[in-house]
Design an enzyme around this catalytic site. Structure first.
Site, PDB file in Angstrom:
ATOM      1  N   ARG A 252      -4.726   3.607  -2.050  1.00 46.60           N
ATOM      2  CA  ARG A 252      -3.553   4.319  -2.561  1.00 46.60           C
ATOM      3  C   ARG A 252      -3.852   4.829  -3.968  1.00 46.60           C
ATOM      4  NH1 ARG A 252       0.936   2.230   0.494  1.00 46.60           N
ATOM      5  NH2 ARG A 252       0.104   2.168   2.627  1.00 46.60           N
TER       6      ARG A 252
ATOM      7  N   GLU B 115      -2.269   5.623  -6.525  1.00 46.76           N
ATOM      8  CA  GLU B 115      -1.043   5.519  -7.312  1.00 46.76           C
ATOM      9  C   GLU B 115      -1.395   5.072  -8.725  1.00 46.76           C
ATOM     10  OE1 GLU B 115       1.593   2.868  -5.334  1.00 46.76           O
ATOM     11  OE2 GLU B 115       1.720   4.062  -3.501  1.00 46.76           O
TER      12      GLU B 115
ATOM     13  N   ARG C 185       2.086  -5.723  -9.386  1.00 46.92           N
ATOM     14  CA  ARG C 185       2.019  -5.849  -7.928  1.00 46.92           C
ATOM     15  C   ARG C 185       1.314  -4.687  -7.222  1.00 46.92           C
ATOM     16  NH1 ARG C 185       7.821  -4.635  -5.110  1.00 46.92           N
ATOM     17  NH2 ARG C 185       8.115  -2.501  -5.846  1.00 46.92           N
ATOM     18  N   HIS C 186       0.792  -3.723  -7.962  1.00 47.67           N
ATOM     19  CA  HIS C 186       0.152  -2.563  -7.346  1.00 47.67           C
ATOM     20  C   HIS C 186      -1.362  -2.595  -7.529  1.00 47.67           C
ATOM     21  CE1 HIS C 186       4.262  -0.764  -7.425  1.00 47.67           C
ATOM     22  NE2 HIS C 186       3.820  -0.198  -6.315  1.00 47.67           N
TER      23      HIS C 186
ATOM     24  N   GLU D 143       8.732  -6.739  -1.787  1.00 47.24           N
ATOM     25  CA  GLU D 143       8.347  -6.260  -0.459  1.00 47.24           C
ATOM     26  C   GLU D 143       6.920  -6.660  -0.106  1.00 47.24           C
ATOM     27  OE1 GLU D 143       6.625  -2.206   1.279  1.00 47.24           O
ATOM     28  OE2 GLU D 143       8.322  -1.944  -0.071  1.00 47.24           O
TER      29      GLU D 143
ATOM     30  N   SER E  19       6.138  -3.139   5.341  1.00 49.30           N
ATOM     31  CA  SER E  19       6.925  -1.953   5.650  1.00 49.30           C
ATOM     32  C   SER E  19       6.585  -1.550   7.076  1.00 49.30           C
ATOM     33  CB  SER E  19       6.594  -0.814   4.682  1.00 49.30           C
ATOM     34  OG  SER E  19       7.396   0.307   4.961  1.00 49.30           O
TER      35      SER E  19
ATOM     36  N   ARG F 148      -0.560  -9.276  -1.820  1.00 45.85           N
ATOM     37  CA  ARG F 148       0.821  -9.473  -2.248  1.00 45.85           C
ATOM     38  C   ARG F 148       1.443 -10.691  -1.571  1.00 45.85           C
ATOM     39  NH1 ARG F 148       4.834  -4.313  -2.729  1.00 45.85           N
ATOM     40  NH2 ARG F 148       3.017  -3.555  -3.901  1.00 45.85           N
TER      41      ARG F 148
END
Length: 601
Positions: free
Chosen positions: A373, A375, A381-382, A524, A527, A575
């Site tokens: 990812r 991002e 948490r990323h 989370e 998903s 996570r």
């Protein structure tokens, strides 16, 4: 030896040894002379006991001093003996204790002679210590190495071989204490100077740097008092041989400092290691007991995940990570050139696991693999690369079939960690405060609207028309824990606008979707959704989301030849482990994390 002639010859030989050493080294080298003088005195005492006379008889007339190279070897001179007079009784007693003499006038034992020879530079004990040859796969012996975790009371009194790291060492008098470590297990070793352990061997042991890898042979003994600093508390290793296999150079930090809890550091004033430094030298940082335990639990989660699905007739698959378009649409992809065409790293195995389960005839599939990812999120948490635990399955009537599977999966994982990793959980608790995870059977389910209502009732602004924010997720997690007594729950029926193009709309209200998220401690971890299996509806949704149909042509084509209704989900491994253990940063559960600022090691 029992005759006067044999003893006389031994005395003369010992005197010659002393003369040679004195000629080569200054007289101040007492460590070299003292053992030999002790044996010489013991031999003279033996001569006296046998003959009733002092060795050498009456004092000869003083002769002119001859050159050193012509001096006869009748033993040390009177001046030399006077210098060592203060040590005479002590050395004689030591020789007697070692078996140099006895009540019956017996001669020196081989052990005593060997110890003296080693002290004088002889190589009698050289094989017991020193650096081992480099392991280059040249030979294989019948030597059997033990694991610390397998040491038990049944081995007491036996000699064993062990390869381990030197975790700590402490010199005490004429000996040294070691703490040897293998993975998460440790045992104490001791080595003291004696008949079979020369001084040079103890000195060698004291000089071994921390974190060096060593081979030891040792006798397993039972200590009088349990050893609290080791995981093996009721056994101790009495070292008889020690060799460095790989010497550690200067450490960037002490493993002990990296493993210290914040609470302990505050109480003692001792240092801790900051996160960036620890990650820069991750190969040292992962040696701490807590880190060893964290990544063993992470491995356990993968094993439990795989075992759960295999027991339910799922097939493990492996999908490509180099693809010709974005996995799920959007701009958060790592782009690259694939020979003469553009490509990107897969954001998920989503499209391929759908093809396998719904279109390819497998019906139930799962995968464990990397997810990318792009991002630019520098949060706790990323990650830009993480390990995805993905699954997809055909359904008959309702996506609740999948929620039932997922509820069972996480209960299975949570139970498995608690049952199989008690030791690791205890090690982690020594560095990080760990609150046991609370979860229900069956797992709690809420709708998205119910979750928003709980926030509003608590005075927290939240809208049902948009995805829930990270702060609101955490707030809702606390509210759910207080109301329902669980840290793990599911929430479904998210807004259609907040989900990917392939998500099936709610048949009763297109505002909502047949989608769901799962949470641990208000964050989370999963998903998922029921997927659209009709090719025309898929094309419409892709167009509405701005995805060129040409970029997903093979995906759309797969649904044109009969596709099963299906649903699934994607889980972030790092996570899950972070939240289960109550850790505060996902970098603690990623062995070599990749975030916007870190691409090495």
């Amino acid at each position: 030896m029992s005759t006067v002639e044999e003893i006389t010859a031994a005395i003369n030989e010992k005197g010659e040894q002393i003369r040679v050493i004195k000629a080569e080294k200054p007289p101040t080298m007492k460590d070299d002379l003292a053992p030999l003088v002790a044996e010489l005195l013991a031999l003279k005492l033996q001569y006296s006991n046998l003959t009733g006379e002092q060795f050498g008889g009456a004092k000869p007339e003083k002769k002119e001093k001859a050159p050193a190279q012509e001096k006869k070897s009748e033993g040390p001179s009177k001046t030399e003996l006077n210098k060592l007079k203060k040590k005479e009784q002590k050395l004689a007693k030591r020789a007697e204790e070692r078996g140099a003499t006895g009540a019956d006038g017996a001669s020196a034992t081989p052990a005593s002679a060997s110890a003296s020879a080693a002290a004088s530079g002889d190589d009698t004990f050289a094989h017991l210590y020193g650096d081992a040859p480099m392991v280059r796969s040249e030979v294989m012996t019948e030597k059997v190495y033990f694991q610390i975790k397998d040491l038990g009371a049944d081995l007491a009194g036996q000699k064993i071989w062990l390869r381990a790291r030197v975790s700590t060492s402490r010199a005490v008098g004429k000996g040294v204490f070691f703490l040897f470590r293998q993975t998460v297990h440790s045992v104490q070793g001791v080595m003291f100077q004696g008949p079979e352990i020369p001084k040079a061997m103890v000195k060698y042991g004291c000089a071994i740097s921390l974190e060096s890898v060593v081979d030891i042979q040792a006798e397993v003994t039972v200590p009088e008092v349990p050893i609290q600093g080791a995981t093996v508390k009721n056994l101790e290793l009495s070292i008889v041989e020690i060799h460095i296999v790989s010497k550690s150079q200067e450490l960037p930090f002490l493993v002990e400092d990296a493993g210290r809890s914040a609470e302990s550091a505050a109480e003692t004033g001792l240092p801790v290691v900051n996160q960036d430094t620890a990650l820069n030298f991750r190969w040292v940082d992962t040696r701490t007991p807590a880190n060893q335990a964290i990544f063993r639990i992470q491995s356990g989660v993968c094993q439990l995940f795989r075992q759960y699905f295999l027991e339910r007739d799922f097939v493990e698959i492996h999908t490509p990570k180099l693809i010709g378009g974005a996995s799920e649409g959007g701009s958060n992809v790592f782009q690259l050139k694939y020979f003469n065409q553009p490509a990107c790293l897969a954001q998920s195995p989503q499209l391929y696991k759908q093809i396998a389960a719904a279109c390819g005839g497998f019906e139930r599939v799962f995968e464990i693999g990397p997810v990318f990812r792009a991002e630019d999120s520098n949060t706790h948490r990323h990650l830009c690369e993480f390990t995805g635990l993905d699954f997809e399955m055909a359904i008959y009537e309702h996506y609740y079939e999948v929620l039932d599977i997922m509820g069972g999966l996480f209960t299975y994982i949570f139970d498995g960690i608690a049952d199989k990793f008690k030791h690791e959980l205890n090690l982690i608790a020594q560095q990080y405060p760990v609150e046991p995870l609370k979860y229900l059977r069956p797992s709690l389910r809420l709708t998205f609207e119910e979750g928003i209502q709980m926030l509003n009732d608590a005075g927290i602004p939240a809208s049902a028309d948009e995805d829930i924010s990270t702060p609101n997720e955490k707030a809702l997690g606390k509210l759910v824990a207080e109301k329902y007594g669980t840290d793990f729950y599911m929430m479904d029926k998210y807004p259609q606008s907040a989900r990917p193009f392939y998500t099936m709309p709610d048949p009763e209200n297109p505002r909502w979707s047949n989608s769901y998220d799962l949470f641990i401690r208000g964050e989370e971890i999963v998903s998922g959704a029921q997927r659209i299996h009709d090719p025309e509806m898929l094309a419409q949704r892709a167009t509405a989301c701005g995805i060129p149909l040409s970029s997903i042509k093979s995906y759309l084509d797969a649904f044109k030849h009969g596709a099963l209704p299906h649903a699934g989900g994607g889980i972030g491994l790092e996570r899950v482990v972070m939240l289960y253990l109550g850790l505060k940063n996902i970098r603690k559960t990623s062995m070599f994390p990749r975030d916007p600022n870190r691409l090495a090691p």
